[in-house]
Design an enzyme around this catalytic site. Structure first.
Site, PDB file in Angstrom:
ATOM      1  N   GLU A   1       0.840  -1.198   0.000  1.00  0.00           N
ATOM      2  CA  GLU A   1       0.000   0.000   0.000  1.00  0.00           C
ATOM      3  C   GLU A   1       0.870   1.241   0.000  1.00  0.00           C
ATOM      4  O   GLU A   1       1.651   1.459   0.917  1.00  0.00           O
ATOM      5  CB  GLU A   1      -0.907  -0.005   1.245  1.00  0.00           C
ATOM      6  CG  GLU A   1      -1.692   1.291   1.402  1.00  0.00           C
ATOM      7  CD  GLU A   1      -2.143   1.550   2.827  1.00  0.00           C
ATOM      8  OE1 GLU A   1      -2.591   2.665   3.093  1.00  0.00           O
ATOM      9  OE2 GLU A   1      -2.041   0.635   3.657  1.00  0.00           O
ATOM     10  N   ASP A  74      -0.784  -0.853   5.689  1.00  0.00           N
ATOM     11  CA  ASP A  74      -0.446  -0.151   6.925  1.00  0.00           C
ATOM     12  C   ASP A  74      -1.290  -0.650   8.093  1.00  0.00           C
ATOM     13  O   ASP A  74      -2.419  -1.108   7.911  1.00  0.00           O
ATOM     14  CB  ASP A  74      -0.674   1.357   6.772  1.00  0.00           C
ATOM     15  CG  ASP A  74       0.303   2.001   5.808  1.00  0.00           C
ATOM     16  OD1 ASP A  74       1.309   1.346   5.465  1.00  0.00           O
ATOM     17  OD2 ASP A  74       0.065   3.152   5.403  1.00  0.00           O
ATOM     18  N   ASP A  76      -3.112   0.855  10.170  1.00  0.00           N
ATOM     19  CA  ASP A  76      -3.988   1.940  10.582  1.00  0.00           C
ATOM     20  C   ASP A  76      -5.356   1.737   9.949  1.00  0.00           C
ATOM     21  O   ASP A  76      -5.619   0.698   9.337  1.00  0.00           O
ATOM     22  CB  ASP A  76      -3.391   3.307  10.198  1.00  0.00           C
ATOM     23  CG  ASP A  76      -3.233   3.475   8.690  1.00  0.00           C
ATOM     24  OD1 ASP A  76      -3.652   2.575   7.933  1.00  0.00           O
ATOM     25  OD2 ASP A  76      -2.681   4.506   8.263  1.00  0.00           O
ATOM     26  N   ASP A  78      -6.794   3.132   7.392  1.00  0.00           N
ATOM     27  CA  ASP A  78      -6.786   3.021   5.932  1.00  0.00           C
ATOM     28  C   ASP A  78      -6.375   1.621   5.502  1.00  0.00           C
ATOM     29  O   ASP A  78      -6.959   1.030   4.589  1.00  0.00           O
ATOM     30  CB  ASP A  78      -5.837   4.056   5.318  1.00  0.00           C
ATOM     31  CG  ASP A  78      -6.440   5.456   5.297  1.00  0.00           C
ATOM     32  OD1 ASP A  78      -7.679   5.550   5.318  1.00  0.00           O
ATOM     33  OD2 ASP A  78      -5.690   6.430   5.273  1.00  0.00           O
TER      34      ASP A  78
END
Length: 209
Positions: A1, A74, A76, A78
């Protein structure tokens, strides 16, 4: 990503058996997209071309260019969104990849714990606490939110080295669950999404605002 993570991954990979395809953000939600719109999405076209199998009725697993297809995002919100988007795509258009055990999810570390030259990586809060106990209270703790925060050597050592990496194989049940949850959270029906939020709001941790 992402381009930054893709750059570190390309620099850190073993070129003899690893290829990297950076994805620039979230791919299209194929659950609600027509075929022409899906094929007009540049990230999806790149993914189809890289794997070589075709999609839907034209899918041919014998043309798969790689034994493992690893989703690396990631740690997180997202990244947590991009994973089910990709799983929904694989489930709807390349289901045999999942059925035959070709799809994996990489597990990058959440924390780097260091003291002096001693460095340890932790994949959960519990492992972080164990690292702190081993290194002492003066240990420095870094919380990784993105793969791009790691340089090429760190990304290789923690997430890509076959001797050290942690990966989860994706089963059909994982894809079905991801597809169902994604439909609830991103679909047209408001009531199921509201019910989901009400039921799980108390379990939220590390909220990004």
């Amino acid at each position: 990503e992402g381009d930054s993570a893709g750059g570190s991954a390309k620099q850190g990979r073993d070129r003899h058996f690893q290829a990297i395809l950076p994805l620039r953000g979230k791919i299209l939600n194929v659950e609600k997209a027509r075929l022409d719109k899906m094929l007009g999405h540049s990230e999806i076209r790149a993914l189809i071309a890289a794997l070589g199998t075709g999609i839907g009725e034209d899918f041919n697993v014998a043309k798969l260019g790689y034994h493992r297809v690893v989703i690396m995002t990631d740690a997180d919100v997202d990244g947590a969104h991009i994973r089910p988007l990709l799983l929904t795509f694989f489930y709807r258009q390349m289901r045999q990849l999942i059925e035959l055990g070709h799809v994996y999810v990489a597990q990058p570390p959440l924390f780097k714990v260091s003291r002096g030259r001693k460095v340890m990586y932790a994949y959960s809060d519990e492992e972080r606490d164990a690292c702190i106990a081993e290194l002492g209270d003066n240990a420095v703790i870094q919380r990784y939110k993105g793969l791009g925060e790691m340089d090429a050597e760190q990304l290789w050592e923690t997430t890509m080295d076959p001797k050290e990496r942690v990966m989860r194989i994706v089963t059909l049940n994982d894809a079905v669950e991801a597809d169902g949850i994604f439909t609830v959270l991103m679909g047209d029906e408001v009531a199921p999404r509201r019910d989901f939020i009400i039921n799980y709001a108390r379990h939220v941790k590390n909220l990004d605002i």
